[in-house]
Design a protein around this motif. Structure first.
Motif, PDB file in Angstrom:
ATOM      1  N   ARG A   7       2.849   4.247   5.905  1.00 44.77           N
ATOM      2  CA  ARG A   7       1.561   3.513   6.209  1.00 44.77           C
ATOM      3  C   ARG A   7       0.260   4.284   6.187  1.00 44.77           C
ATOM      4  N   SER A   8       0.302   5.487   5.473  1.00 42.71           N
ATOM      5  CA  SER A   8      -0.708   6.105   5.629  1.00 42.71           C
ATOM      6  C   SER A   8      -1.536   6.338   4.214  1.00 42.71           C
ATOM      7  N   GLU A   9      -2.722   6.954   4.224  1.00 37.66           N
ATOM      8  CA  GLU A   9      -3.444   6.873   2.800  1.00 37.66           C
ATOM      9  C   GLU A   9      -2.759   8.008   2.092  1.00 37.66           C
ATOM     10  N   THR A  10      -2.380   9.077   2.465  1.00 33.96           N
ATOM     11  CA  THR A  10      -1.630  10.244   1.904  1.00 33.96           C
ATOM     12  C   THR A  10      -0.322   9.782   1.216  1.00 33.96           C
ATOM     13  N   ALA A  11       0.263   8.947   1.873  1.00 29.25           N
ATOM     14  CA  ALA A  11       1.581   8.370   1.593  1.00 29.25           C
ATOM     15  C   ALA A  11       1.323   7.328   0.429  1.00 29.25           C
ATOM     16  N   VAL A  12       0.024   6.626   0.479  1.00 32.95           N
ATOM     17  CA  VAL A  12      -0.148   5.439  -0.628  1.00 32.95           C
ATOM     18  C   VAL A  12      -0.447   6.483  -1.862  1.00 32.95           C
ATOM     19  N   GLN A  13      -1.277   7.580  -1.629  1.00 31.60           N
ATOM     20  CA  GLN A  13      -1.610   8.216  -2.903  1.00 31.60           C
ATOM     21  C   GLN A  13      -0.376   9.075  -3.597  1.00 31.60           C
ATOM     22  N   VAL A  14       0.321   9.417  -2.728  1.00 35.36           N
ATOM     23  CA  VAL A  14       1.789  10.204  -3.186  1.00 35.36           C
ATOM     24  C   VAL A  14       2.590   9.024  -3.955  1.00 35.36           C
ATOM     25  N   SER A  15       2.803   7.937  -3.763  1.00 37.46           N
ATOM     26  CA  SER A  15       3.432   6.953  -4.245  1.00 37.46           C
ATOM     27  C   SER A  15       2.858   6.510  -5.581  1.00 37.46           C
ATOM     28  N   ILE A  16       1.364   6.572  -5.516  1.00 37.92           N
ATOM     29  CA  ILE A  16       0.662   6.154  -6.774  1.00 37.92           C
ATOM     30  C   ILE A  16       0.884   7.124  -7.716  1.00 37.92           C
ATOM     31  N   ARG A  17       0.910   8.452  -7.521  1.00 38.72           N
ATOM     32  CA  ARG A  17       0.958   9.577  -8.309  1.00 38.72           C
ATOM     33  C   ARG A  17       2.558   9.555  -8.962  1.00 38.72           C
ATOM     34  N   ILE A  18       3.541   9.288  -7.836  1.00 39.93           N
ATOM     35  CA  ILE A  18       4.991   9.118  -8.592  1.00 39.93           C
ATOM     36  C   ILE A  18       4.996   7.980  -9.631  1.00 39.93           C
ATOM     37  N   MET A  19       4.284   7.006  -9.407  1.00 35.08           N
ATOM     38  CA  MET A  19       4.560   5.806 -10.479  1.00 35.08           C
ATOM     39  C   MET A  19       3.654   6.368 -11.676  1.00 35.08           C
TER      40      MET A  19
END
Length: 92
Positions: A7-19
């Motif tokens: 639940r952090s902004e960095t984790a969200v950005q990493v998930s978006i990049r993976i997708m």
């Protein structure tokens, strides 16, 4: 899954990049399939993709197991400690 756990902004950005990487891979594969009519080559591409997906699934299941262990340890730390038992005899 990373962003759901951390639940952090960095984790969200990493998930978006993976997708985005998976979307780009899908577009690449579909563009390569359109360029070839050779059934053997299509079968080889399919086999390689299935191997890659299987490898990724194993890595994700290992990460899921590790995350579950971390959550379990954190939950154990959050629980209140059990009351201490007194040593000796109780007198009336």
């Amino acid at each position: 899954m990373l962003s759901a756990v951390l639940r952090s902004e960095t984790a969200v950005q990493v998930s978006i990049r993976i997708m985005n990487a998976f979307v780009q891979l899908r577009h690449y594969v579909s563009s390569q399939i359109v360029k070839t009519d050779d059934k053997a080559e299509l079968a080889e591409i399919r086999r390689l993709l299935l191997l890659h997906i299987d490898h990724c699934d194993k890595k994700f299941s290992e990460q899921d197991r590790k995350i579950s262990q971390i959550i379990q340890v954190l939950n154990n730390l959050i629980e209140e400690p059990k009351s201490e038992r007194k040593i000796g005899f109780a007198s009336d």
